[in-house]
Design a protein around this motif. Structure first.
Motif: not given
Length: 114
Positions: A5-12, A14-22
């Motif tokens: 489940r963690t592996i399936r959630q990884l793209p989301e 990472l996307s969330q972390a990218h949005r927050e950092i950006h």
């Protein structure tokens, strides 16, 4: 949480972390009038070495057409400049300007605190 489940959630995640950092970087850089993409270019060029457009596009993860338009904007703001490549006259090198270096220096402390 199961590993699959963690592996399936990884793209989301990472996307969330990218949005927050950006978004955070954008808020810090906004007073300087620098979009995050331009900041990434300045950081790449900060060492003073010129980069070809192809090499720079790879380093900052941008398409060549998009990078070209961004570099045009940065040249008009005197943040970077272009020079003919000394060994390949068909190519240009992009360098950070003194003004671009000053912009980087002004924001370094704010970004380190971030």
């Amino acid at each position: 949480m199961p590993a699959d489940r963690t592996i399936r959630q990884l793209p989301e995640l990472l996307s969330q972390a990218h949005r927050e950092i950006h978004g955070g970087l954008g808020r810090i850089l906004k007073p300087e009038g620098l979009p995050v993409e331009q900041w990434r270019i300045l950081e790449t060029l900060e060492q003073g070495e010129g980069h070809t457009m192809t090499a720079l596009a790879e380093r900052v993860n941008m398409s060549l057409p998009r990078l070209s338009k961004t570099i045009d904007r940065m040249v008009s703001r005197a943040l970077v400049h272009r020079k003919r490549h000394p060994r390949d006259l068909r190519s240009v090198l992009v360098f950070i300007s003194d003004f671009g270096l000053e912009a980087v220096r002004r924001k370094e402390a704010d970004l380190q605190r971030y």
